[in-house]
Design a protein around this motif. Sequence first.
Motif, PDB file in Angstrom:
ATOM      1  N   THR A   1       0.836  -1.204   0.000  1.00  0.00           N
ATOM      2  CA  THR A   1       0.000   0.000   0.000  1.00  0.00           C
ATOM      3  C   THR A   1       0.865   1.246   0.000  1.00  0.00           C
ATOM      4  O   THR A   1       0.608   2.184  -0.752  1.00  0.00           O
ATOM      5  CB  THR A   1      -0.925  -0.005   1.235  1.00  0.00           C
ATOM      6  OG1 THR A   1      -1.652  -1.225   1.272  1.00  0.00           O
ATOM      7  CG2 THR A   1      -1.879   1.167   1.206  1.00  0.00           C
ATOM      8  N   LYS A   2       1.886   1.238   0.819  1.00  0.00           N
ATOM      9  CA  LYS A   2       2.797   2.379   0.902  1.00  0.00           C
ATOM     10  C   LYS A   2       3.538   2.571  -0.419  1.00  0.00           C
ATOM     11  O   LYS A   2       3.685   3.690  -0.909  1.00  0.00           O
ATOM     12  CB  LYS A   2       3.795   2.145   2.040  1.00  0.00           C
ATOM     13  CG  LYS A   2       4.506   3.365   2.509  1.00  0.00           C
ATOM     14  CD  LYS A   2       5.349   3.006   3.725  1.00  0.00           C
ATOM     15  CE  LYS A   2       5.707   4.229   4.504  1.00  0.00           C
ATOM     16  NZ  LYS A   2       6.505   3.922   5.681  1.00  0.00           N
TER      17      LYS A   2
ATOM     18  N   SER B   1       2.525   1.558  -3.395  1.00  0.00           N
ATOM     19  CA  SER B   1       1.548   2.019  -4.390  1.00  0.00           C
ATOM     20  C   SER B   1       1.262   3.506  -4.228  1.00  0.00           C
ATOM     21  O   SER B   1       1.153   4.237  -5.211  1.00  0.00           O
ATOM     22  CB  SER B   1       0.245   1.234  -4.261  1.00  0.00           C
ATOM     23  OG  SER B   1       0.461  -0.125  -4.508  1.00  0.00           O
ATOM     24  N   PHE B   2       1.146   3.949  -2.969  1.00  0.00           N
ATOM     25  CA  PHE B   2       0.906   5.366  -2.720  1.00  0.00           C
ATOM     26  C   PHE B   2       2.058   6.220  -3.248  1.00  0.00           C
ATOM     27  O   PHE B   2       1.831   7.264  -3.864  1.00  0.00           O
ATOM     28  CB  PHE B   2       0.700   5.627  -1.223  1.00  0.00           C
ATOM     29  CG  PHE B   2       0.586   7.085  -0.889  1.00  0.00           C
ATOM     30  CD1 PHE B   2      -0.576   7.786  -1.172  1.00  0.00           C
ATOM     31  CD2 PHE B   2       1.650   7.757  -0.317  1.00  0.00           C
ATOM     32  CE1 PHE B   2      -0.677   9.144  -0.886  1.00  0.00           C
ATOM     33  CE2 PHE B   2       1.567   9.109  -0.032  1.00  0.00           C
ATOM     34  CZ  PHE B   2       0.386   9.810  -0.311  1.00  0.00           C
ATOM     35  N   LYS B   3       3.276   5.768  -2.999  1.00  0.00           N
ATOM     36  CA  LYS B   3       4.440   6.525  -3.468  1.00  0.00           C
ATOM     37  C   LYS B   3       4.483   6.591  -4.989  1.00  0.00           C
ATOM     38  O   LYS B   3       4.767   7.650  -5.567  1.00  0.00           O
ATOM     39  CB  LYS B   3       5.732   5.910  -2.911  1.00  0.00           C
ATOM     40  CG  LYS B   3       5.915   6.151  -1.432  1.00  0.00           C
ATOM     41  CD  LYS B   3       7.179   5.494  -0.925  1.00  0.00           C
ATOM     42  CE  LYS B   3       7.398   5.787   0.545  1.00  0.00           C
ATOM     43  NZ  LYS B   3       8.638   5.200   1.059  1.00  0.00           N
TER      44      LYS B   3
END
Length: 159
Positions: free
Chosen positions: A4-5, A7-9
């Motif tokens: 998730t982290k 993908s967010f970046k």
Amino acid sequence: MGTTKQSFKLLLIGALVLVISILHYTKIHGNMELHILHRELFFIPILLGSIWFGLRTGVMVAVIVSLIYSPFIFAHDSPHTTVMAVVTQIIVFILIAFGFGWLVERQRKEHKEVLEAESLSALGRAAIAIGHEMKDLLGALKGIAKKAEDQNCNGLNEN
């Protein structure tokens, strides 16, 4: 790193490239200083890609930015948009991504090696402590065995 982290970046980098591209191309016929500022803003996603993900992603972001930036040659005639100026800027984008990506990967590798060395050092210290404790224990057992042997010998001699 969490998916998730990560993908967010990646999404943040893509959004930055998109917003900067829109700013860059909407100011083509406007103020040249703004054009130069927007061009330099492209370094932000390039650096973030290099720092967060390393060499490959940083260079990939630089190539994408370069592909987005290169049509500017045909959009406007000015001394800042000559083919040589745009090619130089693209080379700088890629060199910056390569340099930062390489440095980040080297730093991560060195950090991993330091952690491994610290783990081996701690393991060595633990082995030394266990060895010392075993030596003390064996010494005590040897002393008990010697006393028992002496008592048996003394008991046999008295009979």
